[in-house]
Design a protein around this motif. Sequence first.
Motif, mmCIF file in Angstrom:
data_model
loop_
_atom_site.group_PDB
_atom_site.id
_atom_site.type_symbol
_atom_site.label_atom_id
_atom_site.label_comp_id
_atom_site.label_asym_id
_atom_site.label_seq_id
_atom_site.Cartn_x
_atom_site.Cartn_y
_atom_site.Cartn_z
ATOM 1 N N ALA A 1 -0.074 -2.888 -10.433
ATOM 2 C CA ALA A 1 -1.397 -2.300 -11.582
ATOM 3 C C ALA A 1 -2.338 -1.634 -10.602
ATOM 4 C CB ALA A 1 -1.609 -3.335 -12.622
ATOM 5 N N VAL A 2 -2.916 -2.711 -10.040
ATOM 6 C CA VAL A 2 -3.712 -2.328 -8.943
ATOM 7 C C VAL A 2 -3.561 -1.185 -8.139
ATOM 8 C CG1 VAL A 2 -5.743 -3.558 -7.275
ATOM 9 C CG2 VAL A 2 -4.792 -4.951 -9.334
ATOM 10 N N SER A 3 -2.630 -0.937 -7.111
ATOM 11 C CA SER A 3 -1.973 -0.225 -6.295
ATOM 12 C C SER A 3 -1.548 0.520 -7.285
ATOM 13 C CB SER A 3 -0.927 -0.789 -6.089
ATOM 14 O OG SER A 3 -0.809 -1.289 -5.513
ATOM 15 N N THR A 4 -1.975 1.110 -8.770
ATOM 16 C CA THR A 4 -0.958 2.030 -9.343
ATOM 17 C C THR A 4 -2.537 2.626 -8.934
ATOM 18 O OG1 THR A 4 -0.160 1.570 -10.582
ATOM 19 C CG2 THR A 4 -1.070 3.314 -11.626
ATOM 20 N N ARG A 5 -3.828 2.310 -9.016
ATOM 21 C CA ARG A 5 -5.963 2.772 -9.085
ATOM 22 C C ARG A 5 -5.953 3.486 -8.428
ATOM 23 N NH1 ARG A 5 -2.833 0.321 -13.966
ATOM 24 N NH2 ARG A 5 -4.826 0.834 -15.732
ATOM 25 N N TYR A 6 -5.375 2.471 -7.085
ATOM 26 C CA TYR A 6 -6.221 2.605 -5.653
ATOM 27 C C TYR A 6 -5.379 3.981 -5.267
ATOM 28 C CZ TYR A 6 -8.780 -1.430 -4.943
ATOM 29 O OH TYR A 6 -10.350 -2.382 -4.921
ATOM 30 N N ALA A 7 -4.464 3.796 -5.697
ATOM 31 C CA ALA A 7 -3.070 4.862 -5.762
ATOM 32 C C ALA A 7 -4.042 6.761 -6.172
ATOM 33 C CB ALA A 7 -1.805 5.959 -5.838
ATOM 34 N N ILE A 8 -4.296 6.582 -6.988
ATOM 35 C CA ILE A 8 -5.277 7.609 -7.661
ATOM 36 C C ILE A 8 -6.066 7.982 -7.148
ATOM 37 C CG2 ILE A 8 -5.899 8.136 -9.881
ATOM 38 C CD1 ILE A 8 -4.282 7.454 -11.108
ATOM 39 N N LYS A 9 -6.939 6.790 -6.863
ATOM 40 C CA LYS A 9 -8.222 7.130 -6.336
ATOM 41 C C LYS A 9 -7.738 7.913 -4.199
ATOM 42 C CE LYS A 9 -10.905 3.287 -7.675
ATOM 43 N NZ LYS A 9 -11.673 2.312 -7.147
ATOM 44 N N GLY A 10 -6.669 7.700 -3.503
ATOM 45 C CA GLY A 10 -5.678 8.534 -2.919
ATOM 46 C C GLY A 10 -5.942 9.942 -2.664
ATOM 47 N N GLY A 11 -6.021 10.400 -4.605
ATOM 48 C CA GLY A 11 -5.189 11.741 -4.525
ATOM 49 C C GLY A 11 -4.273 11.598 -4.663
#
Length: 366
Positions: free
Chosen positions: A202-212
């Motif tokens: 769940a947390v990785s998903t949000r940071y991945a979206i921030k990463g593009g």
Amino acid sequence: MIALIKFLNHLSDIAIFSYIVVDKANGQINHQKNLTNHQLTDKQIQRIITQTSIIHNYYFKEQKLLLFAYDTHKLNQLVCLFIDDEVGNFISHNDRLLKISETIHLFMKEKEFTAKEVQSLNQNILYLRETIIEKVLSEQIEQQLYHHDFESEEAMFIEVMNGNEEGLKRYYYAFQKNSQTGILSTESELRNQKNILIVAVAVSTRYAIKGGVPYERAYTLSDNLIQDIERKNHFHGAQPPVLEILLLFCKEVRKYNYIKYSTTVKKTCEFIHKNIYSNLSVPMIAAYTNYSVPHLSKLFKKEVGLSINQYVMKQKIEESKRLLEFKQYDLNMISSLLHFNDASYFIKVFKKYEHMTPKSYWHEKN
């Protein structure tokens, strides 16, 4: 003996574990590669070398250390394997060390452990769990010694957002060494592990979206991973399950690094990714961007370093790898979904890009 040490050093670099090689005759440590702060006492070593089975596991409560001892027999040495441990990871570390031990055994004997040897090991792990681990877990919960700090966690996920695998690994192992993860279930260790992994997704998903990473792609990957986690009865692999998840999202971020390209090339890449299950052609893609085929092809090759067709094929292979990992489709279905001519052509292209067959890739991941 020299061959064994070289093999252990190489394997340790891949699987990230520590080892000591103990002479059974005198209890002296002949070789070691220690990535932790743990040092075995003479008394503990003497206890280990009294074992009679080819492989045995121990739990040293004072150091919260799970250790595997493998008997080399003819060399008259014991190879003791361990990882920087916390009691909450007891079962997953046991699985990892068993896999590492099996690899060493294959190297030494060219055969797998017998069912009897594994059964004896499993009985011992149940005994350790019932007599020691549950008590330590209870004490840890009562003393509230299980929360990590936010800064360490944030540093890891920033590396995910940046798509930096090496930085992620560095922060992850530092995090594991200096922090403790909360207990997210008292129902069972398996349920606790699953909950931790689901939070990581769940947390990785949000940071991945921030990463593009496009949000639809990120959430779809998240759903698939969580479903896969729920289906598992145990976790093992060359790397810790949480790290595997973080690295997967890291790779997704790198895959979508086209956000740095010019507007036209970025638009082209986005169109390819959104339509990866379509029968894409260069004229179709050029029509979408309102550029001629020659102009777009030249611009794309200049910025990306690949022709449009090469890029399309590469992304189709990347998508096929995800389908293979989730075990829901056979080769015929994958080749049809991604518009390859047939399964044999798909296998040929896959091998060209990945240097292995889809079947080999599937076995490697599962």
